[in-house]
Design an enzyme around this catalytic site. Structure first.
Site, mmCIF file in Angstrom:
data_model
loop_
_atom_site.group_PDB
_atom_site.id
_atom_site.type_symbol
_atom_site.label_atom_id
_atom_site.label_comp_id
_atom_site.label_asym_id
_atom_site.label_seq_id
_atom_site.Cartn_x
_atom_site.Cartn_y
_atom_site.Cartn_z
ATOM 1 N N GLY A 46 41.719 40.864 37.770
ATOM 2 C CA GLY A 46 41.845 40.789 38.704
ATOM 3 C C GLY A 46 40.769 39.370 39.273
ATOM 4 N N GLN A 51 35.704 34.266 44.263
ATOM 5 C CA GLN A 51 35.756 34.273 43.267
ATOM 6 C C GLN A 51 35.482 32.658 42.874
ATOM 7 O OE1 GLN A 51 37.172 38.484 41.617
ATOM 8 N NE2 GLN A 51 35.180 37.292 39.738
ATOM 9 N N CYS A 88 33.024 41.006 34.693
ATOM 10 C CA CYS A 88 33.098 40.312 36.132
ATOM 11 C C CYS A 88 33.741 38.840 35.231
ATOM 12 C CB CYS A 88 32.666 40.757 37.001
ATOM 13 S SG CYS A 88 33.532 39.502 38.559
ATOM 14 N N LEU A 89 34.524 38.105 35.805
ATOM 15 C CA LEU A 89 35.006 36.783 35.390
ATOM 16 C C LEU A 89 33.182 35.440 35.626
ATOM 17 C CD1 LEU A 89 38.280 36.235 35.943
ATOM 18 C CD2 LEU A 89 36.999 36.929 33.888
ATOM 19 N N HIS A 130 37.086 47.411 42.340
ATOM 20 C CA HIS A 130 36.090 46.181 41.464
ATOM 21 C C HIS A 130 36.550 44.626 42.519
ATOM 22 C CE1 HIS A 130 34.115 43.853 38.750
ATOM 23 N NE2 HIS A 130 34.533 42.736 39.522
ATOM 24 N N GLU A 131 37.860 44.593 42.708
ATOM 25 C CA GLU A 131 38.288 43.683 43.599
ATOM 26 C C GLU A 131 37.588 43.754 45.056
ATOM 27 O OE1 GLU A 131 38.470 40.678 42.114
ATOM 28 O OE2 GLU A 131 39.240 41.695 40.345
ATOM 29 N N HIS A 134 34.302 42.499 45.932
ATOM 30 C CA HIS A 134 34.022 41.624 46.019
ATOM 31 C C HIS A 134 34.633 40.731 47.593
ATOM 32 C CE1 HIS A 134 33.095 39.558 41.534
ATOM 33 N NE2 HIS A 134 34.484 40.266 41.371
HETATM 34 ZN ZN ZN Z 1 34.736 40.341 39.876
#
Ligand code: ZN
Length: 167
Positions: A46, A51, A88-89, A130-131, A134
Site C-alpha cells: 500500500g 508518502q 511501513c515504507l 494503515h493507509e 497516513h
Molecule cells: Zn505506511
C-alpha cells in the site's frame, strides 16, 4: 510512468492532514499510476499520497489481487478487531503490533471518479486502515502496542515478510 521518492519519518508532509481531492483530473490519474509503480518498486502492499510528498487523500493498495486506487476514502462501518504486525515504507527497518478493525466498509472514488462501497477484511482491511492513517498524519509507530522483533537468523523470511506487510 515514474517511480517517485518515498518520504521517510521526520518529513513534515507525513504529519499533515491531507486535503480531499476536489476533482479527478488527468494529473490525478497520472499521479495514481506513478504511485502504483512506486509501490511495486518498493515491494509494498500500500501507499498513500503523503508518502510521495503530496498532501492529498489518495491511497493505493495491492495485497496480491491487483492494484486498487481509492480517492477520498472513508471507513463508514467496522466490526471486530485483530492484532497483527505491520511495517511501513516510510519507516524502514521497524515493525510493530497494531490493533486494527477486522472488517471495514470503505467508501471511495476510483481513478475515474466512480463511487464505490466495499466490505473488506483481513490484510486488505488492515492495509486500508494503515493507509488511511497516513492521510490523517498518523504513523503505525504512534499507535503500535509494542515493537515487533523479526527473526534476524532467517533473512529470507524477513524479506518476504516486508514484501507482504509494508505500506
Ligand atoms: Zn505506511
Amino acid at each position: 510512468m515514474a517511480v517517485m521518492e518515498i518520504t521517510k519519518i521526520g518529513h513534515e508532509v507525513l504529519r499533515k492532514k491531507a486535503e480531499p481531492v476536489q476533482k479527478i483530473t488527468k494529473k490525478t490519474q497520472t499521479l495514481i499510476r506513478d504511485m502504483i509503480e512506486t509501490m511495486y518498486a518498493a515491494e509494498g502492499v500500500g501507499l498513500a499520497a503523503p508518502q510521495v510528498g503530496l498532501s492529498e487523500r489518495i491511497i493505493i493498495i495491492d495485497i496480491g489481487d491487483g492494484p486498487i486506487a481509492m480517492v477520498n476514502p472513508e471507513i463508514i462501518a467496522h466490526e471486530g478487531s485483530e492484532i497483527d504486525v505491520e511495517g511501513c515504507l516510510s519507516i524502514p527497518g521497524r515493525h510493530g503490533y497494531v490493533k486494527r478493525w477486522l472488517e471495514t466498509t470503505v467508501q471511495f472514488l476510483d481513478e475515474k471518479g466512480k463511487p464505490h462501497r466495499m466490505v473488506t477484511n483481513g490484510l486488505l482491511s488492515r492495509a486500508i486502515q494503515h493507509e488511511l492513517d497516513h492521510l490523517n498524519g498518523v504513523l503505525f509507530v504512534d499507535i503500535m502496542l509494542e515493537e515487533a522483533k523479526l527473526r534476524s537468523e532467517d533473512e529470507t523470511s524477513d524479506e518476504e515478510y516486508q514484501q507482504q506487510e509494508s505500506g
